[in-house]
Every structure is written in C-alpha cells, then in structure tokens.
Scaffold this active site. Structure first.
Site, mmCIF file in Angstrom:
data_model
loop_
_atom_site.group_PDB
_atom_site.id
_atom_site.type_symbol
_atom_site.label_atom_id
_atom_site.label_comp_id
_atom_site.label_asym_id
_atom_site.label_seq_id
_atom_site.Cartn_x
_atom_site.Cartn_y
_atom_site.Cartn_z
ATOM 1 N N MET A 18 43.399 47.548 49.283
ATOM 2 C CA MET A 18 42.185 47.312 48.549
ATOM 3 C C MET A 18 42.223 46.459 47.344
ATOM 4 S SD MET A 18 40.883 47.870 51.793
ATOM 5 C CE MET A 18 42.292 48.120 52.518
ATOM 6 N N CYS A 19 41.122 45.879 46.701
ATOM 7 C CA CYS A 19 41.008 45.399 45.414
ATOM 8 C C CYS A 19 39.611 45.135 45.025
ATOM 9 C CB CYS A 19 41.818 44.278 45.419
ATOM 10 S SG CYS A 19 43.551 44.169 45.978
ATOM 11 N N ASP A 20 39.466 44.727 43.808
ATOM 12 C CA ASP A 20 38.335 44.233 43.193
ATOM 13 C C ASP A 20 38.684 43.293 42.037
ATOM 14 O OD1 ASP A 20 36.081 46.422 44.032
ATOM 15 O OD2 ASP A 20 37.641 47.635 43.524
ATOM 16 N N GLN A 65 41.769 39.186 47.396
ATOM 17 C CA GLN A 65 41.156 40.178 48.092
ATOM 18 C C GLN A 65 41.570 40.117 49.591
ATOM 19 O OE1 GLN A 65 39.550 40.894 44.390
ATOM 20 N NE2 GLN A 65 39.214 42.468 45.859
ATOM 21 N N ARG A 67 31.884 49.719 45.859
ATOM 22 C CA ARG A 67 32.715 49.340 44.500
ATOM 23 C C ARG A 67 31.962 47.937 43.864
ATOM 24 N NH1 ARG A 67 37.676 47.746 46.354
ATOM 25 N NH2 ARG A 67 37.321 48.648 48.559
#
Length: 401
Positions: A1-3, A84, A203
């Site tokens: 995952m990522c932000d 992402q 998030r």
C-alpha cells in the site's frame, strides 16, 4: 500500500510519500545520470522492453531492490512523482509496464509536470500496465495512480488498465492512497471491497487533513510518521497497522510495511529528504540532491536477505527491536532524532555527511535497545509473524552489534 501527498501554498509546493511494500523488500536510493541513446535502441524495464528515447534525464530514485522502476523519485528538472497501487474491477495483465516503470520513464523523459503526465498516459495507452508487483508474492498485481508535482503545481493521474483520468491539484493540499479518488473514474472502475481491506479511505482522511495545513518539510515528516489515534501502531489481525500512514506489517490478508519514505521541498532550489530505510517512525530523514550523487552502499548488491553491508538492512536491526515495544523503545531516542532533523532542516549538511551521522546514531540507538532488554509486548500472533519474516531474511538470531 502507500500514501502520497502534496501541499500547495503561497510559499510553494511540498511533496511526500510513504512506500508500503513487503517487509523484507530492501529499497535503496539510486542516482542515474542523464544519457544519450542510439537510434532504434530499447530500454529493458522490469518485465518488458520498449523503444528508448534519444536522451534521458538524470534521476534520483527510491527503488525496490529487484525492479527497474521506482516507488518515488525526482529528476534534474525538479519533477517529483509517487505512485500507488489501486484496486480496480478490471483484469490486471500478466505482463507489461509496472506502475513503478511508468514512474521512472516519466521522470527520465519529462521536463515538467505537464510533460510527465503526457508521458505516463501515452505509454499507458501504447504498452499497457501489468506484471507481478511483488518479488515475494509473484501473483500480486495491481493498477496504479500517480501524484506528479513540480514547483508550478501538481496533477493526480488515476488508471485502470489502459484507461486513465487526471485532476489538477488546486490546493491547499491533496493526497492519494490505494483507492481511486476522481469521482466519475472511481464509479466506473473502483473495487470497493479490496479498497476497504486496504483501509485507503481511513488513511487518506488523515493525510488530507495533515497536508492541508502543512507549511514545512517537518510537517510532512510528522504526517508520514502518523500512527493514528496514538503515538504507536494499533494492530489488526486482518491488515496489521494499516489504518494510518506509518504502516507496520502484521495482517493475515494484508501485511505491508512502510519500507521507505520521501519528502520534497520544491519552494526554492529543490531539496529532497529521504529515509532510505523502513519505518519513518524509526528513521531519520536525510537531505538528498539530484546534483550530488552519492554511492551510499558501495559494492553492495541489495536483496531480500539480511546483509549488514547494506544500509537498509542495518536499519532493520533498530526497526525490529523497536517493534517489540514501540512506545517504550521510541521514547529512548525520538527526542534525539527530532533534534538532529531540526538542525539539518535549519542548515542541511552534505548528503554523505548526513548519512554517515545517521548511521552512527541508529547503531547507538539499536545498541541501547539491545542492552535495555525491553520485554516483547506484542500479541503472540504478531511476534510469530515477525519471527517468520526474520527467519525468511536470514536475520535471526542476530543482535545489533
């Protein structure tokens, strides 16, 4: 995952990303110089080759050890990009360009945000996206979204197969996570079930709130270190500590770890801040510059196996000691970490000096934790998972010295 997030203010543009990937996947900083290429030549990306352009720009990339592409990076024109994973209802092709390949190709070929968006979308339409996105789990594939920025502004690019949509960022801030966010495109393509498992909306609410008031790199350091309601991770058997931007592995369905973090200050001459190590809460953000290439790990080949010669793996000793009791462990060094970063923000040192100083500090913090002998306060299921990860990397029963 990522932000990934971007702040737009009267002072200029700030950019930040946590790269969340497999816990044993070392991610390293690599500088690639500008280069000329012969007519008719090809570039070998992670899983496929495509025609090369006549000249590529110099780039600074944060790269998972095994792939050609990158999770985030910048080029000599001051463009920065983060990508992402996004979960769509469409089939993901078994081969093609990874989203990370598209990111690197755009940085190598574009001189502005506008040009980078054009490169991304043209390559996507021509070559498609696909292929395994994980060395540890070869069947894991996904589509991608991107946040592209330079000193003039930022654009979100979201994709599903060869289709795409864009949205210019109008400020004061914008963030993306692991779900589609452009309304019409999301209605057409998003997979809401996988999005809920990834907790992307939780998030993104936190990163959106943080980036809208961010006015300095330190504010983005804090946003990337955010664990949610408290200063330490909250664990779920389903997806570990994925409910907040500073992700820690531990779930049955999703076990992802923030394996590298990056902040870019584009308000004047671009200056970037990279951890080059996992878990921003246990890491120092060090200044890195596209015009100042540094061989951080000379002669070392990165891999998913523990190697004390590689900076990323050396830091894992500190990181994995901290996880035994996050609150008590970070309390022993967090104030020193913050003092050092504040001094660097006020007067940024040379990259080589910052990394050398950071290495010394992290070694001392790890030794202190080892000697303190703090008890492991994690639930048993979580301890068992990390024991398996340590054994898989060939770490156990190593200590910090």
């Amino acid at each position: 995952m990522c932000d990934t997030m971007v702040s737009l203010s009267d002072d200029g543009v700030l950019f930040a990303k946590n790269s969340d990937r497999d816990p044993n996947e070392a991610q390293v900083l690599r500088w690639h110089p500008a280069a000329d290429h012969a007519a008719g030549s090809e570039v070998r990306c992670t899983w496929t080759s495509i025609p090369q352009v006549a000249r590529t720009r110099a780039v600074l990339l944060s790269q998972p050890w095994w792939m050609w592409g990158a999770e985030m990076g910048t080029n000599d024109a001051g463009v920065v990009i983060g990508n992402q994973a996004v979960f769509t209802r469409g089939r993901v092709a078994p081969d093609g360009l990874l989203g990370m390949d598209l990111l690197r190709l755009a940085l190598e070929r574009a001189g502005s945000t506008h040009e980078a968006v054009g490169v991304l979308t043209a390559l996507l339409e021509q070559h498609g996206q696909g292929g395994s996105c994980s060395h540890e789990h070869p069947g894991f594939r996904y589509h991608n979204s991107f946040l592209v920025a330079d000193a003039a502004g930022a654009v979100v690019v979201e994709t599903a197969g060869r289709e795409w949509a864009t949205e210019a960022v109008t400020g004061p801030g914008r963030s993306i996570s692991n779900g589609l966010t452009i309304p019409a495109f999301a209605r057409a393509h998003a997979d809401p079930v996988r999005g809920r498992v990834a907790q992307c909306e939780q998030r993104r609410r936190r990163t959106s709130a943080a980036v809208e008031v961010a006015r300095a790199p330190a504010h983005l350091f804090a946003a990337l270190r955010d664990h949610g309601a408290g200063p330490s991770p909250r664990w779920s058997r389903l997806n570990g500590a994925l409910a907040a931007p500073c992700a820690h592995a531990g779930g049955r369905l999703t076990s992802t770890q923030s394996t590298a973090s990056w902040v870019s200050d584009l308000r004047a001459s671009p200056l970037h801040w990279a951890t080059a190590t996992s878990a921003p809460c246990t890491s120092l953000f060090k200044p890195v510059r596209i015009e100042d290439p540094v061989d951080l790990d000379p002669g070392v080949e990165a891999s998913n196996r523990y190697d004390p010669a590689l900076r990323w793996w050396r830091h894992e000793i500190l990181h994995r000691l901290v996880l035994r009791d996050h609150a008590a462990s970070t309390a022993r060094f967090v104030h020193a970490r913050d003092r050092v970063e504040n001094a660097w923000l006020h007067d940024p040192p040379a990259t080589h000096d910052a990394f050398r100083h950071g290495d010394d500090l992290e070694l001392a913090w790890a030794a202190d934790l080892h000697d303190a002998g703090l008890p492991d306060r994690r639930p048993r299921w979580l301890t068992r998972l990390w024991t398996r990860l340590d054994e898989g990397a060939g770490m156990a029963p190593r200590g910090p010295r």
